[in-house]
Scaffold this motif. Structure first.
Motif, mmCIF file in Angstrom:
data_model
loop_
_atom_site.group_PDB
_atom_site.id
_atom_site.type_symbol
_atom_site.label_atom_id
_atom_site.label_comp_id
_atom_site.label_asym_id
_atom_site.label_seq_id
_atom_site.Cartn_x
_atom_site.Cartn_y
_atom_site.Cartn_z
ATOM 1 N N LEU A 23 0.846 -1.190 0.000
ATOM 2 C CA LEU A 23 0.000 0.000 0.000
ATOM 3 C C LEU A 23 0.885 1.244 0.000
ATOM 4 O O LEU A 23 1.475 1.595 1.028
ATOM 5 C CB LEU A 23 -0.910 0.017 1.236
ATOM 6 N N ASP A 24 1.025 1.872 -1.171
ATOM 7 C CA ASP A 24 1.781 3.123 -1.198
ATOM 8 C C ASP A 24 0.905 4.214 -0.578
ATOM 9 O O ASP A 24 -0.223 3.960 -0.156
ATOM 10 C CB ASP A 24 2.233 3.464 -2.621
ATOM 11 N N LEU A 25 1.412 5.442 -0.552
ATOM 12 C CA LEU A 25 0.706 6.478 0.211
ATOM 13 C C LEU A 25 -0.720 6.684 -0.286
ATOM 14 O O LEU A 25 -1.662 6.788 0.504
ATOM 15 C CB LEU A 25 1.490 7.791 0.156
ATOM 16 N N GLY A 26 -0.916 6.699 -1.623
ATOM 17 C CA GLY A 26 -2.249 6.913 -2.184
ATOM 18 C C GLY A 26 -3.228 5.827 -1.763
ATOM 19 O O GLY A 26 -4.322 6.107 -1.262
ATOM 20 N N ARG A 27 -2.818 4.586 -1.942
ATOM 21 C CA ARG A 27 -3.682 3.464 -1.574
ATOM 22 C C ARG A 27 -3.937 3.453 -0.065
ATOM 23 O O ARG A 27 -5.043 3.168 0.390
ATOM 24 C CB ARG A 27 -3.037 2.143 -1.983
ATOM 25 N N HIS A 28 -2.912 3.753 0.689
ATOM 26 C CA HIS A 28 -3.040 3.768 2.147
ATOM 27 C C HIS A 28 -4.077 4.792 2.576
ATOM 28 O O HIS A 28 -4.962 4.507 3.377
ATOM 29 C CB HIS A 28 -1.681 4.079 2.775
ATOM 30 N N ARG A 29 -3.978 5.982 1.994
ATOM 31 C CA ARG A 29 -4.939 7.041 2.350
ATOM 32 C C ARG A 29 -6.353 6.637 1.952
ATOM 33 O O ARG A 29 -7.321 6.906 2.663
ATOM 34 C CB ARG A 29 -4.551 8.339 1.654
ATOM 35 N N ALA A 30 -6.460 5.944 0.804
ATOM 36 C CA ALA A 30 -7.781 5.511 0.345
ATOM 37 C C ALA A 30 -8.384 4.493 1.313
ATOM 38 O O ALA A 30 -9.593 4.463 1.535
ATOM 39 C CB ALA A 30 -7.668 4.913 -1.053
ATOM 40 N N MET A 31 -7.557 3.674 1.907
ATOM 41 C CA MET A 31 -8.030 2.643 2.836
ATOM 42 C C MET A 31 -8.332 3.218 4.213
ATOM 43 O O MET A 31 -9.372 2.949 4.803
ATOM 44 C CB MET A 31 -6.956 1.544 3.019
ATOM 45 N N HIS A 32 -7.358 3.949 4.754
ATOM 46 C CA HIS A 32 -7.440 4.336 6.165
ATOM 47 C C HIS A 32 -7.766 5.810 6.381
ATOM 48 O O HIS A 32 -7.979 6.226 7.516
ATOM 49 C CB HIS A 32 -6.124 4.008 6.876
ATOM 50 N N GLY A 33 -7.768 6.577 5.301
ATOM 51 C CA GLY A 33 -8.054 7.989 5.452
ATOM 52 C C GLY A 33 -6.889 8.741 6.057
ATOM 53 O O GLY A 33 -5.833 8.175 6.305
ATOM 54 N N ARG A 34 -7.101 10.045 6.255
ATOM 55 C CA ARG A 34 -6.050 10.866 6.838
ATOM 56 C C ARG A 34 -6.358 10.995 8.332
ATOM 57 O O ARG A 34 -7.485 11.333 8.710
ATOM 58 C CB ARG A 34 -6.030 12.233 6.161
ATOM 59 N N ILE A 35 -5.385 10.678 9.151
ATOM 60 C CA ILE A 35 -5.648 10.680 10.594
ATOM 61 C C ILE A 35 -5.453 12.080 11.159
ATOM 62 O O ILE A 35 -4.374 12.663 11.003
ATOM 63 C CB ILE A 35 -4.726 9.685 11.309
ATOM 64 N N PRO A 36 -6.490 12.637 11.808
ATOM 65 C CA PRO A 36 -6.339 13.975 12.365
ATOM 66 C C PRO A 36 -5.429 13.936 13.593
ATOM 67 O O PRO A 36 -5.431 12.948 14.324
ATOM 68 C CB PRO A 36 -7.769 14.350 12.763
ATOM 69 N N PRO A 37 -4.632 14.996 13.795
ATOM 70 C CA PRO A 37 -3.755 15.019 14.968
ATOM 71 C C PRO A 37 -4.571 15.070 16.265
ATOM 72 O O PRO A 37 -5.680 15.586 16.287
ATOM 73 C CB PRO A 37 -2.927 16.288 14.773
ATOM 74 N N LEU A 38 -4.012 14.502 17.306
ATOM 75 C CA LEU A 38 -4.671 14.479 18.606
ATOM 76 C C LEU A 38 -3.736 15.084 19.640
ATOM 77 O O LEU A 38 -2.520 14.981 19.528
ATOM 78 C CB LEU A 38 -4.987 13.046 19.023
ATOM 79 N N SER A 39 -4.340 15.716 20.651
ATOM 80 C CA SER A 39 -3.516 16.189 21.763
ATOM 81 C C SER A 39 -3.125 14.978 22.598
ATOM 82 O O SER A 39 -3.743 13.906 22.489
ATOM 83 C CB SER A 39 -4.296 17.171 22.626
ATOM 84 N N ASP A 105 2.058 6.201 10.262
ATOM 85 C CA ASP A 105 0.917 6.991 10.759
ATOM 86 C C ASP A 105 0.834 6.944 12.276
ATOM 87 O O ASP A 105 0.717 7.971 12.939
ATOM 88 C CB ASP A 105 -0.401 6.444 10.173
ATOM 89 N N GLY A 106 0.909 5.727 12.814
ATOM 90 C CA GLY A 106 0.821 5.551 14.263
ATOM 91 C C GLY A 106 1.965 6.248 14.972
ATOM 92 O O GLY A 106 1.768 6.959 15.963
ATOM 93 N N ALA A 107 3.174 6.063 14.448
ATOM 94 C CA ALA A 107 4.359 6.645 15.081
ATOM 95 C C ALA A 107 4.307 8.168 15.019
ATOM 96 O O ALA A 107 4.616 8.857 15.996
ATOM 97 C CB ALA A 107 5.612 6.126 14.397
ATOM 98 N N LEU A 108 3.870 8.698 13.860
ATOM 99 C CA LEU A 108 3.827 10.163 13.705
ATOM 100 C C LEU A 108 2.699 10.772 14.535
ATOM 101 O O LEU A 108 2.831 11.899 15.027
ATOM 102 C CB LEU A 108 3.674 10.525 12.221
#
Lengths: 474, 235
Positions: A23-39, A105-108
């Motif tokens: 899953l390159d970045l495009g496919r990944h985003r299509a699957m999981h969406g963009r994760i909003p930052p959290l405090s 994504d998780g790490a960032l």
């Protein structure tokens, strides 16, 4: 070897694996969406609602890890452990090769919440995961710098302390005195250290939200688990799935017993394996452990005791050689097991040898090995009885459990026509040689770890009968 | 017993820089008047005593080397210790021997060729002893290589030469140069006799009668080595 991948139930981490090799970045985003930052506060609350635990083996509550790092002070580092040193584990390598962006994504996400200075990912040097990860980092422009650290694959390099040292540019062995990574980790900065799967789960959790995340799994352990079955198949299953279903799905037979939790884990007898469910609580209920999700059935038609000796020999050679309980204790376990297999020793001697390392040493290598061996004594009791009475069980003895072959390491060889039983070698390298009751050497039949090579050369030079030599060699 | 740090090199890292600095300091020191006096004193000391020290070191090496092979009285740790002393004293003896040759040649007591060329004179015996001991030392350092080779027994044959070279060195020491004091001569004779007796004991204790089976297999080689076992069958 590329592992095959399957899913039991609805895929989470492995979403899209059925259609795409990676899953390159495009496919990944299509699957999981963009994760909003959290405090940080929101992130800790989110994690604690589903009781997310570390997936590297220790199952430490991830929320408590986050909270421990968050103290105001020097900037934090997020350290992702994807350097699985366990020969039976392929899940982290699979994640990196197929869904590297999920781990990132998780790490960032954690890095942003902690205002971390950098993300470090420890990977197996030259493995397929490394190139995929580097490619993934190039595909996106992470707001926090991401650094990749390659480690030579060996059993203890996956240990957290060893990884922290590697990320700090040090020798990748466990530190002699325990230091909490959350207090002083990479380069002395407070460090959030967890397994690659943990960060992937975190990304999935942030993308699905706690309710959807908990729709799979058990109430106590929501979500899915990545398992590596028989050292060949990686499978994502909901927590609480019967182990039997998993084995059937992967088309393997429980055989003579199932090893769960890897080479620091425990053996289950076929009955226990049939009744167990895949979760931390479920496996602990039958005397096993989930660990890093390794499931290794031992097929029929091989000698279980020889398999156990093969693995223990490997574990002994994987020691960093820095702590006495491990350096001398593990060869002793191998020796007592070999005597047991030959019908000359006893179970009591193995238990004594295994007990020596308990709670001692810089890491849990001696402890984990002890658990592995002790459980084998229970589960393979019948085979051991046969060995005790006959000196062999007659079954073929090639090791079928996954072990890396190291043919480049030197070995000691004895010229038996010359050897006169002086015993100097056993005095100089007790790690490799002990004396039988007639005073003649018995070698631990394993590739020689690098840390013992110098002493072995000394033994060769000192043998009064010139009967010892080294063969092979780097 | 052995605290063993990882990846420790064979020679410590600090050794080379320290040696280089010491060498520079000594060379610089000789330029000063007290330094020059000290060097001259060291030279005359070596001229007189380097040979003596080499000979004493050799005797010690012989005795300890022979002791290290004993199984009847010594435990393994003592034998390992004796081996270490054997190696260390042989190195010291060889260092003094080289110093002995260098200062003697520099002082004009001998020509460079005299160090290695054998002639039937007091000086020539020293050259013979040096040649043989050099060979023994080099093969001694290569012991592990012989053990890995096809004929490990060859090493022992070569090492046994020291039992010939050492008495030659003693004769050279007593006949060349200044007249030795009586007690010195007696000391060497005592060492020779002790080692001779110890060697005899070793040969009697260790060399077993030839195995009749081996005799049958190898009728033309009834070899008796001073090794702990007869040589291997396959040779």
């Amino acid at each position: 070897m590329t592992p095959t991948f399957t899913t039991l139930g609805s895929p989470r981490l492995s979403m899209g694996f059925d259609r795409f090799e990676r899953l390159d970045l495009g496919r990944h985003r299509a699957m999981h969406g963009r994760i909003p930052p959290l405090s940080l506060g929101d992130l800790i609350e989110l994690v604690e609602r589903v009781d997310l635990r570390g997936r590297g083996g220790a199952a430490f509550p991830f929320g408590r890890k986050l909270a421990a790092v968050s103290t105001t002070g020097p900037p934090a580092v997020v350290l992702v452990n994807a350097a699985e040193g366990e020969p039976g584990s392929l899940k982290d390598a699979t994640l990196l090769t197929r869904a590297p962006h999920l781990v990132l994504d998780g790490a960032l996400l954690a890095a942003a919440a902690l205002h971390a200075r950098e993300v470090v990912v420890g990977v197996v040097e030259g493995g397929p995961g490394e190139s995929s990860l580097r490619e993934a980092i190039a595909e996106r422009e992470p707001r926090v710098p991401v650094r990749v650290v390659g480690l030579v694959e060996r059993f203890i390099s996956g240990e957290g302390g060893a990884l922290v040292r590697a990320a700090s540019g040090d020798v990748p062995i466990p530190p002699g005195r325990k230091v909490r990574a959350s207090t002083s980790g990479v380069d002395g900065f407070p460090t959030l250290l967890s397994n690659a799967e943990t960060f992937a789960q975190l990304a999935v959790l942030a993308s699905l939200g706690p309710e959807l995340f908990a729709s799979a799994g058990t109430p106590r352990e929501p979500g899915t688990v990545l398992l590596t079955v028989a050292g060949a198949t990686v499978v994502e299953v909901a927590a609480g799935t019967p182990l039997r279903t998993v084995l059937e799905h992967c088309e393997v037979d429980p055989g003579q017993g199932v090893l769960v939790g890897g080479y620091h884990g425990a053996w289950l007898n076929p009955q226990a394996a049939a009744s167990a469910v895949v979760s931390r609580a479920g496996l602990e209920a039958v005397g096993g452990t989930l660990g890093a999700g390794i499931v290794l059935p031992l097929g029929h038609g091989v000698c279980p005791l020889e398999e156990v000796i093969g693995v223990t020999t490997y574990l002994a050679a994987q020691s960093a050689g820095q702590c006495g309980p491990c350096r001398l204790g593990l060869p002793d376990v191998v020796r007592t097991l070999s005597e047991l297999a030959a019908g000359s020793g006893g179970i009591a001697a193995v238990r004594r040898a295994v007990g020596i390392g308990r709670g001692r040493g810089a890491c849990n290598h001696p402890d984990g090995t002890a658990r592995f061996v002790s459980s084998a004594l229970e589960v393979f009791a019948r085979d051991i009885e046969i060995h005790r009475d006959h000196g062999t069980c007659g079954l073929p003895t090639g090791v079928s459990l996954p072990l890396p072959r190291d043919d480049t390491a030197p070995r000691l060889t004895i010229d038996w026509a010359r050897c006169a039983g002086h015993g100097v070698c056993a005095y100089v390298v007790p790690e490799l040689v002990h004396l039988d009751r007639n005073g003649y050497p018995v070698l631990v039949n394993s590739p020689m770890p690098a840390w013992v090579e110098r002493e072995a050369r000394r033994a060769v030079a000192m043998c009064p009968a010139l009967a010892l030599r080294m063969t092979g060699g780097r | 017993m052995n605290p063993r740090p990882m990846d420790e090199p064979v020679t410590p890292k600090w050794l080379l820089p320290v040696l280089a600095n010491v060498a520079i300091a000594v060379l610089a020191g000789t330029a000063t008047p007290p330094g020059a006096a000290a060097v001259a004193a060291a030279q005359s000391f070596l001229l007189l005593y380097a040979g003596v020290f080499a000979l004493v070191g050799m005797s010690l090496t012989m005795i300890v080397g022979l002791v290290a092979t004993d199984r009847s009285l010594l435990g393994i740790r003592h034998r390992v210790l004796a081996q270490a002393v054997h190696r260390a004293s042989s190195m010291a003896a060889m260092a003094f021997l080289v110093a002995h040759l260098v200062v003697k040649i520099l002082a004009g007591h001998a020509r460079a060729a005299d160090a290695v060329v054998f002639r039937p004179t007091a000086l020539g015996l020293g050259a013979l002893a040096f040649d043989l001991l050099l060979m023994v030392m080099i093969t001694g350092l290569l012991r592990a290589w012989f053990a890995a080779g096809t004929r490990p027994g060859l090493w022992r044959t070569l090492h046994v030469i020291s039992y010939f070279a050492w008495p030659v060195a003693i004769v050279h020491g007593l006949t060349a140069g200044r007249q030795a004091a009586g007690w010195v001569t007696w000391g060497y004779v005592l060492s020779l006799v002790t080692v001779g007796l110890a060697l005899l004991t070793r040969v009697l204790l260790v060399v077993r009668p030839v195995d009749p089976v081996r005799e049958a297999l190898e009728p033309d080689s009834p070899r008796r080595e001073t090794s702990v076992r007869p040589t291997a069958v396959r040779r």
